[in-house]
Design an enzyme around this catalytic site. Structure first.
Site, PDB file in Angstrom:
ATOM      1  N   SER A  35       0.660  -1.213  -0.120  1.00  0.00           N
ATOM      2  CA  SER A  35      -0.091  -0.186   0.032  1.00  0.00           C
ATOM      3  C   SER A  35       0.733   1.258   0.066  1.00  0.00           C
ATOM      4  CB  SER A  35      -0.943   0.080   1.300  1.00  0.00           C
ATOM      5  OG  SER A  35      -1.085   1.290   1.468  1.00  0.00           O
ATOM      6  N   TYR A  74      -2.114   5.367  -4.003  1.00  0.00           N
ATOM      7  CA  TYR A  74      -2.939   6.413  -3.707  1.00  0.00           C
ATOM      8  C   TYR A  74      -2.560   7.583  -4.374  1.00  0.00           C
ATOM      9  CZ  TYR A  74      -5.866   4.120  -0.142  1.00  0.00           C
ATOM     10  OH  TYR A  74      -6.611   3.224   0.602  1.00  0.00           O
ATOM     11  N   THR A 118      -5.897   2.681  -6.611  1.00  0.00           N
ATOM     12  CA  THR A 118      -6.951   2.525  -5.922  1.00  0.00           C
ATOM     13  C   THR A 118      -7.969   3.904  -6.065  1.00  0.00           C
ATOM     14  OG1 THR A 118      -6.188   1.128  -4.132  1.00  0.00           O
ATOM     15  CG2 THR A 118      -8.167   2.527  -3.493  1.00  0.00           C
ATOM     16  N   LYS A 124      -8.675  -0.173  -8.977  1.00  0.00           N
ATOM     17  CA  LYS A 124      -9.233  -0.998  -7.915  1.00  0.00           C
ATOM     18  C   LYS A 124     -10.281  -0.209  -7.375  1.00  0.00           C
ATOM     19  CE  LYS A 124      -8.085  -2.630  -3.192  1.00  0.00           C
ATOM     20  NZ  LYS A 124      -8.351  -1.773  -2.045  1.00  0.00           N
ATOM     21  N   HIS A 162     -13.630  -1.895  -1.085  1.00  0.00           N
ATOM     22  CA  HIS A 162     -12.552  -1.322   0.057  1.00  0.00           C
ATOM     23  C   HIS A 162     -12.998  -1.982   1.303  1.00  0.00           C
ATOM     24  CE1 HIS A 162      -9.288   1.617   0.243  1.00  0.00           C
ATOM     25  NE2 HIS A 162      -9.243   1.422   1.698  1.00  0.00           N
TER      26      HIS A 162
HETATM   27  C1  LIG Z   1      -6.990  -1.545   7.788  1.00  0.00           C
HETATM   28  C2  LIG Z   1      -7.202  -1.700   6.305  1.00  0.00           C
HETATM   29  C3  LIG Z   1      -6.389  -0.707   5.911  1.00  0.00           C
HETATM   30  C4  LIG Z   1      -6.497  -0.586   4.266  1.00  0.00           C
HETATM   31  N1  LIG Z   1      -5.635   0.006   3.546  1.00  0.00           N
HETATM   32  C5  LIG Z   1      -5.777   0.264   2.328  1.00  0.00           C
HETATM   33  C6  LIG Z   1      -4.861   0.805   1.346  1.00  0.00           C
HETATM   34  O1  LIG Z   1      -3.863   1.492   1.726  1.00  0.00           O
HETATM   35  N2  LIG Z   1      -4.961   1.051   0.270  1.00  0.00           N
HETATM   36  C7  LIG Z   1      -5.984   0.243  -0.448  1.00  0.00           C
HETATM   37  O2  LIG Z   1      -6.037   0.156  -1.833  1.00  0.00           O
HETATM   38  N3  LIG Z   1      -6.961  -0.563   0.179  1.00  0.00           N
HETATM   39  C8  LIG Z   1      -6.805  -0.498   1.428  1.00  0.00           C
HETATM   40  N4  LIG Z   1      -7.642  -1.241   2.205  1.00  0.00           N
HETATM   41  C9  LIG Z   1      -8.542  -2.415   1.596  1.00  0.00           C
HETATM   42  C10 LIG Z   1      -8.292  -3.384   1.037  1.00  0.00           C
HETATM   43  O3  LIG Z   1      -7.229  -3.335   0.224  1.00  0.00           O
HETATM   44  C11 LIG Z   1      -9.051  -4.483   0.642  1.00  0.00           C
HETATM   45  O4  LIG Z   1      -9.977  -3.936  -0.426  1.00  0.00           O
HETATM   46  C12 LIG Z   1     -10.188  -4.992   1.538  1.00  0.00           C
HETATM   47  O5  LIG Z   1      -9.466  -5.250   2.935  1.00  0.00           O
HETATM   48  C13 LIG Z   1     -10.946  -6.221   1.176  1.00  0.00           C
HETATM   49  O6  LIG Z   1     -11.890  -6.453   2.159  1.00  0.00           O
HETATM   50  P1  LIG Z   1     -11.662  -7.604   3.365  1.00  0.00           P
HETATM   51  O7  LIG Z   1     -11.050  -6.707   4.437  1.00  0.00           O
HETATM   52  O8  LIG Z   1     -13.107  -7.916   3.860  1.00  0.00           O
HETATM   53  O9  LIG Z   1     -10.985  -8.704   2.971  1.00  0.00           O
HETATM   54  C14 LIG Z   1      -7.465  -1.364   3.819  1.00  0.00           C
HETATM   55  C15 LIG Z   1      -8.402  -2.227   4.449  1.00  0.00           C
HETATM   56  C16 LIG Z   1      -8.173  -2.383   5.794  1.00  0.00           C
HETATM   57  C17 LIG Z   1      -9.023  -3.310   6.625  1.00  0.00           C
END
Ligand SMILES: Cc1cc2nc3c(=O)[nH]c(=O)nc-3n(C[C@H](O)[C@H](O)[C@H](O)COP(=O)(O)O)c2cc1C
Length: 384
Positions: free
Chosen positions: A124, A147, A173, A255, A279
């Site tokens: 990320s 990002y 994203t 994404k 997300h």
């Molecule tokens: C704590 C946390 C931080 C996240 N940070 C990012 C990020 O920095 N960039 C991003 O594209 N998605 C981020 N996401 C989303 C994840 O990439 C992903 O889309 C999501 O966790 C998928 O769902 P799930 O947790 O149900 O498997 C984050 C999710 C969580 C839980």
């Protein structure tokens, strides 16, 4: 390549020293008991009333697998091809930022764990450690998630750094030009970035540093304030994609696509792949679930570019359903975060190992010995 029996055997061998719960529900509860409330809810909670987050996994229950018999599934191949490369599994670690709030080694441990398991890791932009340090921990394939900063030279600089550090695809994203209304974090007055966590990629970026009068070492507050100013860019439009395209030869995936019209636009703008994602319910509460959005998007894309999916993947059967409905691979988010929180690298490995073994078994028991044999004819709508 056949990994299935090998993975299962390892799971059974390690049952005795299993340090994390096997069921997702217990895993989450144990992480909750282990962590302080602020970081736990930062990971676990979602936007608004968390309706989308709750529905994300439940929506998989709208589909049922209809297993086939007598298919000789003694040898299995879990690999998939994406962008001309063979990946051991159709499972990747989703980009998750600011992992140091749940474990001091954060993304370094996750990157190592994923690499050890042969699972690709998506770094990320919002990592606590820099993309270069995270890349050093892994021998495996890795992608970089961008990002897109409102200072586009910072965005371009990160993409170039990722290419130089050996990342093999860029995931942009789109659903987070700003952070959503996340009630738990607001209640807890908790935004780890304001404590200087999750900004490692900025603190080592030459363009970002050139925008500061004093180095972060001398004046961290100004660095954090600049980060807050340039993190997201709600002014972006489809036209802006050309700019990033001109900065890299790596495949670019978008994404956060949920609308079929956006899938159409993605195709028209020449991107290389799409990740259907809400997300994990953390952005638009009330948004459609990814698995509900997937069929219409596949209809539009007609296999011209690969479609991946995340949000709500918890078990092997979820993966089978996503692949059967047209995804080429899935991303998993929170499960490996809870493994990390409880046991660092080893916890990440155990979560991934369990998921791989469950996927492999469910595929075999459904009568399929290759990922490429999983199609929609394996599913039917649940009659509830
Ligand atoms: C704590 C946390 C931080 C996240 N940070 C990012 C990020 O920095 N960039 C991003 O594209 N998605 C981020 N996401 C989303 C994840 O990439 C992903 O889309 C999501 O966790 C998928 O769902 P799930 O947790 O149900 O498997 C984050 C999710 C969580 C839980």
């Amino acid at each position: 390549m056949t990994y299935g029996n090998h993975v299962q055997l390892k799971v059974y061998q390690q049952l005795e020293d299993h340090i994390i719960p096997v069921t997702y529900e217990d895993l989450e509860q144990k992480a909750k008991a282990h962590l302080a409330k602020e970081p736990y809810y930062y990971v676990a909670a979602s936007a608004g009333a968390e309706v989308t987050a709750r529905n994300n996994n439940r929506a998989f229950e709208k589909w049922e697998i209809v297993p086939r018999m007598l298919c000789d599934t003694s040898k299995r191949d879990l690999s998939v091809e994406l962008f001309g490369k063979r990946y051991q599994y159709p499972i990747m670690c989703a980009p998750v930022g600011v992992q140091s709030i749940i474990h001091p080694e954060g993304e370094l441990a996750s990157s190592r764990g994923a690499s050890e398991m042969g699972v690709s890791y998506i770094t990320s932009t919002a990592s606590t450690y820099s993309l270069e340090k995270i890349a050093q921990e892994s021998n495996g394939d890795k992608w970089f998630q961008l990002y897109w900063s409102s200072d586009r030279e910072i965005a371009a600089s990160m993409v170039k750094r990722a290419e130089a550090a050996g990342y093999s695809a860029i995931v942009i994203t789109l659903d987070t030009p700003m952070m959503a209304w996340r009630e738990k974090d607001i209640e807890h007055k908790y935004l780890p970035f304001l404590q200087g966590k999750g900004i490692g990629n900025y603190l080592e970026d030459p363009v970002f540093l050139s925008r500061l009068e004093r180095s972060p070492k001398e004046d961290m507050t100004s660095a954090i304030m600049l980060w807050a100013k340039i993190f997201g860019n709600p002014a972006l439009t489809w036209k802006d994609l050309e700019y990033i395209r001109s900065q890299t030869d790596l495949p670019i995936l978008l994404k956060g696509i949920l609308h079929p019209e956006d899938a159409k636009l993605a195709l028209e703008h020449g991107v290389d792949g799409i990740i259907v994602s809400n997300h994990g319910g953390r952005q638009v509460d009330g948004a459609i679930t990814s698995i509900d959005a997937l069929p219409e998007i596949c209809e539009v894309v007609q296999d011209q570019i690969p479609i991946l999916l995340d949000s709500g993947i918890r078990r092997g059967a979820d993966i089978i359903k996503a692949l059967a409905l047209g995804a080429k691979a899935v991303l998993v988010g929170r499960p490996y975060m809870y493994g990390l929180a409880l046991a660092g690298e080893e916890g990440v490995k155990q979560v991934l190992r369990n998921l791989l073994a469950d996927f492999d078994l469910t595929m075999a028991l459904s009568g399929k010995s290759k990922v490429s044999e999983i199609h929609k004819d394996l599913l039917r709508r649940a009659q509830v």
